[in-house]
Write a protein that holds these residues in place. Structure first.
Motif, PDB file in Angstrom:
ATOM      1  N   LYS A  74     -10.988   0.203   6.359  1.00  0.00           N
ATOM      2  CA  LYS A  74     -12.350   0.737   5.747  1.00  0.00           C
ATOM      3  C   LYS A  74     -12.061   0.157   4.730  1.00  0.00           C
ATOM      4  O   LYS A  74     -12.523  -0.186   4.052  1.00  0.00           O
ATOM      5  CB  LYS A  74     -12.237   1.568   5.595  1.00  0.00           C
ATOM      6  N   GLU A  75     -10.600   0.519   3.988  1.00  0.00           N
ATOM      7  CA  GLU A  75     -10.700  -0.123   2.625  1.00  0.00           C
ATOM      8  C   GLU A  75     -10.473  -1.707   2.636  1.00  0.00           C
ATOM      9  O   GLU A  75     -10.142  -1.900   1.651  1.00  0.00           O
ATOM     10  CB  GLU A  75      -8.737   1.018   1.980  1.00  0.00           C
ATOM     11  N   HIS A 110       1.003  -1.334  -0.044  1.00  0.00           N
ATOM     12  CA  HIS A 110       0.263   0.044   0.187  1.00  0.00           C
ATOM     13  C   HIS A 110       0.688   1.009  -0.046  1.00  0.00           C
ATOM     14  O   HIS A 110       2.021   1.361   0.947  1.00  0.00           O
ATOM     15  CB  HIS A 110      -1.502  -0.271   1.020  1.00  0.00           C
TER      16      HIS A 110
END
Length: 411
Positions: free
Chosen positions: A131-132, A31
């Motif tokens: 959340k992702e 990420h």
């Protein structure tokens, strides 16, 4: 779409090969928020003292995850029940524990943003990523925030003998060349155990802990609180302070948009929203160093002088003192430098200032390092150890300093 092998390995100079345990960990490492840590130096400006200290927060986070893998294996071997979900949560929590660090790590903490600790920003990043990743980080966040009922799991991440400290001491010692900071992390981890959901160290590992605490004390004085590191980091914070002051006066500053956002706005934990977090995620060492390279040519004497000091390693003189710096002496030096440079006394305060350093290798009042004795009783290491020096290590040592331009030594 070409399939990606997500079970990769890292070749680490400290531990050798480090394996990525599963695909979720791989995706977190990949990420952009985590990859940013490749551009955040682990030891700030300490490379101005120890040229090899150019390693990053990325190195450190991967190393911590590796040590956590070893710790989990050790505890499971000793009969401590850790579920697959808990195990994965521990890996995620330690991997992301430093994701909230800003440029140059601790050097600019409270400078980029107002009184917001990097751990608070780490929590914001973790909640955003949760959340992702559709809630897969929930348990890791609970452990990280101390909300999970199994206390030893937080202790593995944050305590006086955690995976974080075990890695940074060994890693920072290696890259800086300060051999006194080297510790035997393998031995320490092999001696870990859990009693009543509290992390303990078996008695036969007591000498390794003593070495660990001594190494921590020496690393602070020789590296983290080395006087040249201190004056360099103070200069860096004053550059940001001056930039913010000039910005408030409407003076234009040339720098990257993310840095300019934090210079132009007062950001606190209360107004640190998702948009601010995304902007913070774009900030790294390169933004600050690029700005410093630009500002060395700025018309403002204070800003350009401070920037040149960092770039050319021509730093302020720092004098260590046993007592607090004399206020009258500081005023005299400020007035003298203001006269020589043609600046105000307020501006001279950027160059002449005082401060103090604190070092405490072991805090007896905090959560103790607990020793599991052979008779199965648990005791604080201070009460178990036969080393008198360990009691001395639990005392806080304070040193004072005063900084001023070297030109004042010539006049």
């Amino acid at each position: 779409m070409i399939p990606i092998n997500k079970l990769k390995i890292f070749n680490d100079p400290i531990y050798g090969f480090i394996t990525i345990p599963n695909t979720l960990i791989y995706d977190l490492i990949q990420h952009p928020y985590f990859q940013r840590l490749r551009r955040i130096s682990q030891m700030g400006l300490t490379y101005l003292v120890y040229p090899g200290a150019h390693h990053t927060r990325f190195h450190h986070a991967i190393g911590c995850m590796h040590l956590m893998q070893k710790a989990v294996q050790t505890l499971q071997f000793k009969g401590v029940l850790i579920s697959d979900e808990e195990e994965n949560a521990l890996y995620i929590a330690i991997l992301l524990h430093d994701i909230g660090h800003g440029p140059f790590s601790h050097a600019l903490e409270n400078s980029i943003v107002e009184e917001v600790h990097h751990e608070d920003i780490s929590k914001l990043f973790m909640n955003f990523l949760n959340k992702e990743f559709e809630g897969k980080l929930t348990l890791a966040i609970q452990i990280f925030q101390g909300e999970y009922h199994r206390k030893f799991m937080l202790q593995l991440i944050s305590s006086q003998l955690d995976m974080d400290r075990m890695d940074y001491l060994k890693r920072d010692s290696f890259y800086s060349g300060v051999a006194e900071g080297n510790i035997n992390s393998d031995r320490l981890i092999q001696m870990l155990n859990v009693v009543d959901d509290v992390l303990v160290m078996e008695e036969k590992g007591i000498y390794s802990i003593e070495k660990f605490l001594m190494a921590r004390r020496l690393m602070y004085w020789q590296a983290y609180l080395h006087k040249t590191s201190v004056v360099a980091e103070m200069t860096l914070t004053k550059i940001l302070k001056r930039a913010k002051e000039l910005s408030q006066k409407g003076i234009e500053l040339s720098c990257n948009a993310p840095l300019l956002f934090f210079i132009n706005n007062k950001i606190t934990l209360e107004n640190f929203d998702n948009k601010t977090l995304e902007t913070f995620a774009l900030l790294d060492d390169f933004d600050v160093m690029s700005a410093i390279k630009n500002w060395q040519f700025h018309a403002d004497f204070v800003l350009n002088s401070l920037c040149k000091m960092i770039l050319n390693r021509d730093l302020l003189k720092i004098v260590m003192l046993d007592e607090k710096a004399d206020t009258e002496k500081l005023t005299e030096l400020r007035n003298k430098f203001a006269f020589i440079s043609g600046i105000s006394d307020k501006e001279a305060a950027y160059f002449v200032f005082k401060g103090k350093l604190k070092n405490q290798a072991y805090n007896k009042e905090s959560e103790p390092i607990s020793i599991l004795k052979k008779d199965k009783t648990v005791e604080d290491i201070i009460d178990t150890s036969d080393q008198l020096q360990l009691k001395a290590l639990s005392k806080s040592v304070t040193k004072y300093y005063m900084c001023f331009p070297k030109v004042l030594l010539e006049n």
